[in-house]
Design a protein around this motif. Sequence first.
Motif, short mmCIF file in Angstrom:
data_model
loop_
_atom_site.label_atom_id
_atom_site.label_comp_id
_atom_site.label_asym_id
_atom_site.label_seq_id
_atom_site.Cartn_x
_atom_site.Cartn_y
_atom_site.Cartn_z
N ALA A 108 0.82 -1.21 0.00
CA ALA A 108 0.00 0.00 0.00
C ALA A 108 0.85 1.26 0.00
O ALA A 108 0.36 2.34 -0.34
CB ALA A 108 -0.93 0.01 1.21
N LYS A 109 2.14 1.14 0.35
CA LYS A 109 3.02 2.30 0.41
C LYS A 109 3.43 2.71 -1.01
O LYS A 109 3.95 1.91 -1.78
CB LYS A 109 4.27 1.98 1.23
N LYS A 110 3.21 3.97 -1.32
CA LYS A 110 3.52 4.46 -2.66
C LYS A 110 5.02 4.55 -2.92
O LYS A 110 5.47 4.50 -4.07
CB LYS A 110 2.88 5.83 -2.87
N ASN A 111 5.82 4.68 -1.87
CA ASN A 111 7.26 4.82 -2.04
C ASN A 111 7.98 3.47 -2.00
O ASN A 111 9.22 3.43 -1.97
CB ASN A 111 7.84 5.74 -0.98
N PHE A 112 7.22 2.37 -2.00
CA PHE A 112 7.84 1.04 -2.03
C PHE A 112 8.27 0.74 -3.47
O PHE A 112 7.43 0.61 -4.36
CB PHE A 112 6.84 0.00 -1.52
N MET A 113 9.56 0.62 -3.70
CA MET A 113 10.09 0.53 -5.06
C MET A 113 9.59 -0.70 -5.81
O MET A 113 9.34 -0.64 -7.01
CB MET A 113 11.63 0.52 -5.01
N LEU A 114 9.47 -1.83 -5.14
CA LEU A 114 9.09 -3.08 -5.80
C LEU A 114 7.59 -3.35 -5.70
O LEU A 114 7.15 -4.50 -5.83
CB LEU A 114 9.87 -4.25 -5.20
N PRO A 173 -5.03 9.05 4.57
CA PRO A 173 -4.39 10.22 3.93
C PRO A 173 -2.87 10.15 4.02
O PRO A 173 -2.31 9.89 5.09
CB PRO A 173 -4.95 11.40 4.73
N GLU A 174 -2.21 10.42 2.90
CA GLU A 174 -0.75 10.39 2.85
C GLU A 174 -0.14 11.47 3.74
O GLU A 174 0.99 11.33 4.23
CB GLU A 174 -0.29 10.57 1.41
N SER A 175 -0.87 12.55 3.96
CA SER A 175 -0.36 13.65 4.78
C SER A 175 -0.08 13.21 6.22
O SER A 175 0.82 13.74 6.88
CB SER A 175 -1.35 14.81 4.79
N LEU A 176 -0.86 12.21 6.70
CA LEU A 176 -0.62 11.71 8.06
C LEU A 176 0.73 11.02 8.15
O LEU A 176 1.46 11.18 9.13
CB LEU A 176 -1.74 10.74 8.45
N TYR A 177 1.07 10.25 7.12
CA TYR A 177 2.38 9.59 7.09
C TYR A 177 3.51 10.61 6.99
O TYR A 177 4.55 10.47 7.64
CB TYR A 177 2.45 8.61 5.92
N ALA A 181 6.44 11.09 9.62
CA ALA A 181 7.85 10.96 9.21
C ALA A 181 8.67 12.17 9.66
O ALA A 181 9.83 12.03 10.08
CB ALA A 181 7.93 10.79 7.70
N LEU A 182 8.07 13.36 9.60
CA LEU A 182 8.77 14.57 10.06
C LEU A 182 9.05 14.53 11.55
O LEU A 182 10.04 15.11 12.03
CB LEU A 182 7.94 15.82 9.72
N ASP A 183 8.19 13.83 12.29
CA ASP A 183 8.39 13.69 13.74
C ASP A 183 9.32 12.53 14.09
O ASP A 183 9.52 12.24 15.28
CB ASP A 183 7.04 13.48 14.43
N GLY A 184 9.85 11.86 13.06
CA GLY A 184 10.80 10.77 13.29
C GLY A 184 10.19 9.40 13.43
O GLY A 184 10.87 8.46 13.87
N ALA A 185 8.93 9.23 13.06
CA ALA A 185 8.28 7.93 13.18
C ALA A 185 8.77 6.98 12.08
O ALA A 185 8.95 7.39 10.94
CB ALA A 185 6.77 8.09 13.09
N ASN A 186 8.98 5.73 12.45
CA ASN A 186 9.36 4.72 11.46
C ASN A 186 8.10 4.00 10.96
O ASN A 186 6.98 4.30 11.38
CB ASN A 186 10.36 3.72 12.05
N ASP A 187 8.29 3.04 10.06
CA ASP A 187 7.14 2.34 9.47
C ASP A 187 6.34 1.57 10.52
O ASP A 187 5.10 1.49 10.43
CB ASP A 187 7.61 1.39 8.37
#
Length: 303
Positions: A108-114, A173-177, A181-187
């Motif tokens: 579901a992650k848009k930035n997942f390359m594969l 919403p992608e904005s939540l991720y 991420a800006l707050d340092g949260a990992n996956d």
Amino acid sequence: MKEENEKRMIIGTGEKIFLVVNNLIMVFLMVITLYPLLYVLFCSLSDPIELGKVSGLMIKPAGFSLRGYKAVLNSDNIWLGFRNTIFYVIVGTSCSMAITIIGAYAIAKKNFMLRKPVMLFIIFTMYFGGGMIPTFLVVQGLHLTNTVWAMIVPGMLSVYNMIVLRTSFQSVPESLYESAALDGANDFTMLTKITLPLSKAALATITLFYAVGKWGEWYPALVYLQKRRDLYPLQMFLRELLVKQEDMETLLANNVGQDAEAYLLKEIIKYATIIVTTVPILVVYPFLQKYFVKGVLVGSVKG
């Protein structure tokens, strides 16, 4: 004005006729769907002799007797099957949900390359399988046969369920991720703190799918547990009761001996066993019903 009023009356009458016909069709479908279960329930509560006199449809029990239920509940195999099935449902559903959630979140992650190649590979498995014999050889090669894991590992992941869950995750919403991420949260943090809390309806639906599947599962036991009868699920004992006669003869000997009613009581026991093995999973539905429709619609609206 007169013509417009007539048109409105015609439209209103047409809508009323449609609603009446539609409701009648729905009631008919409900009756033909519900009646087989009611028939089994009526038979299980009937007196053996009175049931033998009945032919055709039943709208109430023929007499009243709990002998079938007493015979079923006195069977050690039924309780053993309940214990094993509850274990398979809890552990199997938990493992299936864990791997389904992880897989759905990744694709579901848009930035997942594969993402696209993996998605194509996953969809390929929906249409093409190895077959029964190769699957058995794999399970045997992994030394899973005649163990509890033979009931859990081979069918752990449903591609359909993962795709439905992925669709639900994509609605977040992608904005939540981005903010996380800006707050340092990992996956892992994003998954547990953002994705899962916002996907409760889909999670409840998929959990129900897996739990119902595990509750009614018997074929893997037939194939993989040939030497471990003590690991049989409840549905496997039900199958033996309906198909074979050994367990039935044991139940009859323990409850009625060589009674002349043995043949008729045999049918009562079958009906009672079906009810006993079906009711527990039916009890779960009302608690998840409010999530069920919403969860299914999430997977059907956005692909």
